[in-house]
Design an enzyme around this catalytic site. Sequence first.
Site, PDB file in Angstrom:
ATOM      1  N   ASP A  51     -30.096  -0.492 -45.433  1.00 58.06           N
ATOM      2  CA  ASP A  51     -29.922   0.252 -43.986  1.00 58.06           C
ATOM      3  C   ASP A  51     -29.132   2.015 -44.147  1.00 58.06           C
ATOM      4  O   ASP A  51     -28.093   1.729 -45.162  1.00 58.06           O
ATOM      5  CB  ASP A  51     -30.320  -0.437 -43.199  1.00 58.06           C
ATOM      6  CG  ASP A  51     -30.246  -0.559 -41.735  1.00 58.06           C
ATOM      7  OD1 ASP A  51     -31.020  -1.174 -40.678  1.00 58.06           O
ATOM      8  OD2 ASP A  51     -30.714   0.438 -41.394  1.00 58.06           O
ATOM      9  N   TRP A  52     -28.930   1.939 -43.627  1.00 52.47           N
ATOM     10  CA  TRP A  52     -28.518   3.671 -43.475  1.00 52.47           C
ATOM     11  C   TRP A  52     -26.902   2.983 -43.095  1.00 52.47           C
ATOM     12  O   TRP A  52     -25.714   2.346 -42.430  1.00 52.47           O
ATOM     13  CB  TRP A  52     -27.650   4.032 -41.682  1.00 52.47           C
ATOM     14  CG  TRP A  52     -26.750   5.130 -41.640  1.00 52.47           C
ATOM     15  CD1 TRP A  52     -25.708   5.272 -41.546  1.00 52.47           C
ATOM     16  CD2 TRP A  52     -27.604   6.929 -41.169  1.00 52.47           C
ATOM     17  NE1 TRP A  52     -25.708   7.123 -41.716  1.00 52.47           N
ATOM     18  CE2 TRP A  52     -26.466   6.899 -41.509  1.00 52.47           C
ATOM     19  CE3 TRP A  52     -28.989   7.233 -41.164  1.00 52.47           C
ATOM     20  CZ2 TRP A  52     -26.481   8.950 -40.523  1.00 52.47           C
ATOM     21  CZ3 TRP A  52     -29.212   8.020 -41.064  1.00 52.47           C
ATOM     22  CH2 TRP A  52     -27.798   9.285 -40.429  1.00 52.47           C
TER      23      TRP A  52
END
Length: 741
Positions: A274-275
């Site tokens: 994820d980011w």
Amino acid sequence: MRRSGLMIVTGIACLSAYAGVPALDQRVDSLLVQMTLTEKIGQLNQLSPRGFGEFALAVREGRVGSVLNEVDPEVISRLQHIAVEESRLGIPLVFARDVIHGFRTILPIPLGQAATWNPTLVEQGARVAAREASSVGIRWTFSPMVDVSRDARWGRVAESGGEDPVLNGRMGGAMVRGYQTDNPADPTAIAACVKHFAGYGAAESGRDYNTTWLPLPLLRDVYFPPFEEGVRAGALTFMTSFNDINGVPSSANRWLLQDVLRDEWGFDGVIVSDWGSISDMIPAGVAADRKEATLLAAAAGVDIDMEGLCYPAHLEEWVKEGKISEETIDGMVRNVLRLKFRLGLFENPYTEIENRPVMYAPEHLETARRLAEEGTVLLKNDGILPLGKKPGKILVTGPLADAPHDQCGTWAPDREKSRSVTPLAALRRMYGREAVIYSPGVRYSRDNSGDGISAAVEAARDADVVLCFLGEEAVLSGEAHCLALLDLKGRQRELVERLHAVGKPTVAVFMAGRPLTVGREIELSDAALYSFHGGTMAGPALANILSGDVNPSGKLPVTMARLTGQYPMYHAHKNTGRPPFWSVDIDDIPLEAEQTSTGCTSYHLDAGVEPLYPFGYGLSYTEFEFGTPTLSAQTVSKSSAVPLKVSCTVKNTGNRRGEETVQLYIRDKVASLARPVKELRDFVKISLEPGEARQIEMELAPDRLAFHGLDGSEIIEPGEFEVWMAPDSSSGEPVTFTLTD
Ligand code: GLC
């Protein structure tokens, strides 16, 4: 690699297919062998566009493998031409976006789509999203999110399929098929990304990114099944979750990503972080610095570093220091190249821009409207609904009546609010401007001014019916937007109370990203509809239901609590050793009452133990009658290959056609671990004409009676089971059967 190079790679693949070697693997390996370490690591780097020049240089040098959050087709085209025609090997980029519930045509938020209990329709919605997104060059969406969510304080319940593993799994699988079709190389197909793996919905106190404590039985009984469904549906990518599971961040969890996802479930796609979730290991206290975080993520099996800049900065160092082998890097790069081959990007890297007229196509808007209609839940109706064709003068009020941005909900970055049709606009279109008065009362959900309430109350005096559109702005749900109190914000309750005092028939229509604690507002209304941010066509959908043109069929995908403090609250709860057979309301407790006078059982003095509305609940404008379920056998062996058949007759006893969702629940009465009082095992949505009766049959194979032990192993134990076929999780009488060895 120029075009000629592409043809060489393709040619080798075709020849090798005759050698019995999978053509795909051969194509991947024949490309991999040409790549430098820097180019390999470039494929593992995912960035959102920066200044074009700097970014174009990185692409030309092969230092970027995928791009997220670019939606301008001209920019996408320019970057792709640089990748394919100006980089040394010509490896195409893949462009990604959070197309969570539609691209331009915004569908209901996923929680609203789950409320349809209609996977076929949800798959159609995903197809709409894919057609629109791919038309600008997006070929990878970070959807479906299948995190089981049992605490409405968590803002991301909006993106989920709700509280149940079976419902989440069916919805997630439908979206995967809708996005990818059975030919991901089709130019209108986009790669799905099942997220967030895993356990994210169990964030402590419903606070986003928070830690989770998940013993193996809970992981395997509740949080894993929707992800496994995503693998079975053929999802090409997975995303790791921000949370840690029992102290191990998912992006550093080799057991999760390798042992379970790849070895047990056979997933051979791409795992993207994820980011920034790789560098998040530093504040989480699991990595001292970005270099260490890089090692942990690569060792765990994260293929792509999304916007973390860890892999490009430190992977090469680790290879040179011998801590990460180049074979490990090669395995990660193979996964990425396989994705790009599967998407047909080597043959068709460019998007034909003339495809763009697909935006807001009539059939897209129709699908969006149908999802919003079927995802709207009728909670209460004292007979005021449907309004019919001539309801007289209507007052439309409330902060969500004419909120084109907010009705689209969270995670709609590509919405164009000018294209939203609001409830006010739709009702005026349906009944004419003269018949529909508008006085918002409060301007937006958090509006504490209250200065519009008196005007709305005055307007109500001239109306024959009041439609009050309540709820929350889009920004109050979604990622990082959690609430510690789920009552309506601002002065909405005051609006409802003062309108109630006028005494006109009133319908409360809720538009929110989560279940809110709205018992008081519903108590003061004659009818109540609940929709989870319905998207572009929320207005026409609600107008069709309010008028009666459409019969509501939505069912709650989450339990609606009376008070925030009841969460986490869900149907598949345990009975405890002290289930409350009765409860005392806090206001009824005598002064100086004895400690044990309220009973020593499991309930809240100020809320009891029952929800406001149970999971799976939803009314219709007609009535349905469920017969007692019948079983194909009273006993079944756990080794039997013949599943138990459960059937019951459902009849439409009302005077109009309607849809009903038949839900199959089980209960394992006695087991080596305490089991939930109910577990959804199957469901089907049916349509019945007035007076029509139909026998519905479902199967219960022994493996549907299994659960997981403390060591995570699957267990099927003989014993007595109860079975329901019912319209929701709290109705119906069970029948019993015995499972034998
Ligand atoms: C966000 C979200 C994830 C999303 C990603 C890319 O932080 O957690 O769901 O897909 O970043 O936008």
